[in-house]
Design an enzyme around this catalytic site. Sequence first.
Site, mmCIF file in Angstrom:
data_model
loop_
_atom_site.group_PDB
_atom_site.id
_atom_site.type_symbol
_atom_site.label_atom_id
_atom_site.label_comp_id
_atom_site.label_asym_id
_atom_site.label_seq_id
_atom_site.Cartn_x
_atom_site.Cartn_y
_atom_site.Cartn_z
ATOM 1 N N HIS A 136 0.818 -0.978 -0.016
ATOM 2 C CA HIS A 136 -0.020 0.037 0.036
ATOM 3 C C HIS A 136 0.945 1.216 0.057
ATOM 4 O O HIS A 136 1.995 1.195 0.569
ATOM 5 C CB HIS A 136 -0.955 -0.149 1.346
ATOM 6 C CG HIS A 136 -2.040 1.214 1.484
ATOM 7 N ND1 HIS A 136 -1.570 2.466 1.724
ATOM 8 C CD2 HIS A 136 -3.156 0.872 1.256
ATOM 9 C CE1 HIS A 136 -2.812 2.921 1.659
ATOM 10 N NE2 HIS A 136 -3.918 2.040 1.540
ATOM 11 N N ASP A 213 2.906 -4.890 7.759
ATOM 12 C CA ASP A 213 1.684 -3.828 7.467
ATOM 13 C C ASP A 213 0.527 -4.966 7.557
ATOM 14 O O ASP A 213 0.432 -5.684 6.587
ATOM 15 C CB ASP A 213 1.702 -3.294 6.359
ATOM 16 C CG ASP A 213 0.364 -2.563 5.823
ATOM 17 O OD1 ASP A 213 -0.469 -2.969 6.530
ATOM 18 O OD2 ASP A 213 0.126 -1.949 4.586
ATOM 19 N N GLN A 216 -4.795 -5.592 6.408
ATOM 20 C CA GLN A 216 -5.709 -6.278 5.886
ATOM 21 C C GLN A 216 -5.918 -7.714 6.442
ATOM 22 O O GLN A 216 -6.555 -8.511 5.999
ATOM 23 C CB GLN A 216 -5.627 -6.347 4.371
ATOM 24 C CG GLN A 216 -5.405 -5.162 3.647
ATOM 25 C CD GLN A 216 -6.897 -4.510 3.835
ATOM 26 O OE1 GLN A 216 -7.941 -5.285 3.569
ATOM 27 N NE2 GLN A 216 -7.228 -2.948 3.386
ATOM 28 N N LYS A 239 -10.676 -1.140 10.519
ATOM 29 C CA LYS A 239 -11.115 -2.500 9.473
ATOM 30 C C LYS A 239 -11.483 -3.757 10.531
ATOM 31 O O LYS A 239 -11.386 -4.616 9.952
ATOM 32 C CB LYS A 239 -9.728 -2.558 8.788
ATOM 33 C CG LYS A 239 -9.308 -1.515 7.863
ATOM 34 C CD LYS A 239 -8.306 -1.886 6.801
ATOM 35 C CE LYS A 239 -7.668 -0.801 6.166
ATOM 36 N NZ LYS A 239 -8.483 0.086 5.294
ATOM 37 N N CYS A 377 -4.947 2.826 -3.420
ATOM 38 C CA CYS A 377 -3.735 3.306 -2.874
ATOM 39 C C CYS A 377 -2.425 2.169 -3.071
ATOM 40 O O CYS A 377 -1.599 2.063 -2.287
ATOM 41 C CB CYS A 377 -3.824 3.643 -1.370
ATOM 42 S SG CYS A 377 -4.820 5.090 -0.993
#
Lengths: 419, 159
Positions: A136, A213, A216, A239, A377
């Site tokens: 991202h 990261d 997600q 999220k 993104c």
Amino acid sequence: MTPVNASLKSDVSSSPDWEKIRADFPILQLKIEGKPLAYLDNAASSQMPQQVIDRLVRYQTTQHANINRAVHYLSEVATLEYHNARCKLQQFINAREDREVIFTSGTTDSINLVMHGYGRKFIKAGDEIILTTLEHHSNIVPWQMLANEKGATIRVVPINDKGELDIDEYEKLFNERTKFVGLIHVSNALGTINPIKGMIDFAHRHGVPVLIDGAQAAPHITIDVQALDCDFYTFSAHKLCGPTGIGILYGKAALLEAMQPFKGGGDMITSVTFEKTIYNTIPHKFEAGTPPIAAAIGFGAAVDYLTAIGIEQIAAYELGLLEYATACLNDIPGVRIIGTAAEKTAVISFAIDGIHPHDIGTILNQDGVAVRTGHHCAQPVMQRFNVPATSRASFAFYNKKTEVDALVAGIKTVQKIFL
Amino acid sequence: MHTNSLYQEVILDHNRKPRNYGKLDHASHHATGHNPLCGDRLDITLQLEDDQINSIAFQGESCAICKASASMMTAAVKGKSRANAETLIHEFRELATGKLDTNQPHHLGRLTVFSGIRDLPTRVKCAILPWHTLHAALNSLDSASTEADDSAPAMPNHS
């Protein structure tokens, strides 16, 4: 011991009542343009259950004050609840100590914290930082800023046509100049689940720290930072059915202690004179100013909510939706799924021949179907697949098959309009 | 509003068969427009003689709204003076952002087919991008961006 284990096992095998769980989310009752909302933009932000909304209300109506300061009742309650939220997150990711969990404003803020706190102190001219094509922008731009400032170089792991990382190429990128790896756990644009454990181990054999990261991943995969042995792990509450404006950065205590502060201000100090400031211990060293207390407590309630359902139950249910939706979309002529990795979360990026994603998104909205359209993104991913943008349906555990059907019907309407 | 009233036949037709599509070889003015929200880009080339737009062309990657807007714009400004083109640019921006009273005299003609865009704030920029880019070209600016203006409307009140 035996009866306890047996009852736990039966809990895991019995399927949750997904209709009842869906009813926890008041926003899902909305009608858009007169049609039931089919919210399929969960990779951008998930919705909030009543339990978390109620927790926020309870905090604001009976517990709010500033934390770590006054000795009055409300301040003590708020301080304790804020600390409890940190401990819930510690347990959620199985961190060794609660002080390894830093509240940030979200994943982007966390990565910037590591860039400033670790990168600016330890990365030097000529050093190399490894990132992947799947990152991202939030895990690209901070490192580019650092590379430009320091004269460091960014090396990029390529992906194959399915949207999977090329691990051989990853391993070939390592040399004595490699000083940092930034790695997305699950691709937001494609849903690819990366084999991060092996990649972390490989980096460690070269003495290189790894930031994951997990924005997600955390909503769909059980995270165990000790088992992963990652050096940093970050994700955002919004999220995970929590509020916006809050996330965490996990970091190994020794690394966090060695780092320099990112932001200066109140709470992050032990003592201040105009000659010298002594910084507070972790995690406070990285939490300057009054934090978003309500959001942190809501974050704690959100992980309680998800844990009660069970992340593995959630993942299994979502996988069913993914398989159903994948089969449905593959059946529509002119629709192409972008990102077909063997290991995926419930994310489907797709293109329709000759039709721009923004037109797709606007017309789907007419049927109450909310998808994300754009570059997500993740422009390097778009460039890899030679598309300016895609449409993306991303599913959560409160979605149902009839919403996939609404998506399919909407896509057919789009095709009819542009025939 | 009903989306189908936006995706009307005239818009779909200009999307399918864009007019003045391509690039002029001997342009006196040109500009590139970007919509960073979606990554769309649009190149406009034009030939200005005695302050009149003799020829104009556009090309680029974009959605149907943007492409149809560009196609109809080039058809509308061809042969017009720079001042008349600027008037159209102004009126189209006002139309797209819901500020134009279409009951009052204006010069937009069939371009009023885009009036429904005012109810879709996320798509207003798609329709306006060609007009920004034309404005930039006429004023010898190299590029235009949908993010560099104050034309974004307030969000509609969905009740």
